[in-house]
Write a protein that holds these residues in place. Structure first.
Motif: not given
Length: 207
Positions: A89-98, A100-110, A201-207
């Motif tokens: 619910g955070d206004c900056e939130g996005f779905e993605g995961e880390e 290899g030192r990269m965050i993968l997501t469909d969110a736009a830059a920045p 524990t294992r958690r889903a990558p949602g924000m």
């Protein structure tokens, strides 16, 4: 002023050792032991909790696309020890995961993120984090510094605690949490696959 040397000497005091070092850079066996252990001990306690004094923010530029699955990838900052996904619910939130030192997501830059920075300057740490490092270093040094294997368990209990007593680690987390305003620090755990694995524990990558 707190320094690596002062933290190391306080660790020796906790262990009941009468030996001290003049500097972590000197050639004494104890100083060499401190240098050998310091980096890993520090990074271990940094990763245990989102310490307020270590949290930084960054706006990341897009670095192309991964092979599949997401539209974009973003390089984590060089000093990033652990990414802190936004709370639900955070206004900056996005779905993605880390990966290899990269965050993968469909969110736009920045891409705006928070993360734990790998800050080596002990004067930038909070008092309770400095003290926690003392306990951690005492635990890691105890057998070699005191030559008594039985001291390991005593040092571990001081750091981690036992049934009914969380040790100084729990106290440091509590003190750090008191300085949090908008959100509890534990909310930064939401969606972190890395932290879920770290904690067992294992958690889903949602924000």
């Amino acid at each position: 002023m707190t320094s690596q040397t002062r933290i190391a000497n306080r660790a020796f005091i906790l262990l009941g050792s009468t030996e001290r070092i003049v500097s972590v850079e000197d050639s004494s066996p104890l100083a060499r032991q401190v240098r050998d252990l310091w980096h890993e001990s520090r990074r271990e306690i940094f990763a245990l909790h989102p310490w307020n004094c270590l949290i930084r923010r960054a706006a990341l530029n897009r670095q192309g696309s991964p092979a599949f699955g997401y539209a974009s990838q973003y390089q984590l900052p060089p000093d990033c020890l652990r990414w802190l996904p936004w709370s639900t619910g955070d206004c900056e939130g996005f779905e993605g995961e880390e990966e290899g030192r990269m965050i993968l997501t469909d969110a736009a830059a920045p891409l705006r993120i928070r993360y734990i920075a790998d800050i080596e300057d002990v004067t930038a740490w909070s008092v309770h984090l400095q003290t926690l490092m003392t306990y951690k270093l005492a635990l890691d040094l105890c057998e070699s510094a005191t030559q008594i294997a039985g001291n390991v368990e005593e040092a571990r209990v001081r750091f981690e605690g036992q049934a009914g007593d969380g040790g100084y680690l729990a106290e440091a987390r509590r003190l750090d949490g008191l300085a949090s305003g908008k959100r509890a620090n534990d909310s930064a755990r939401a969606g972190s696959k890395w932290l879920g694995s770290y904690a067992g524990t294992r958690r889903a990558p949602g924000m």
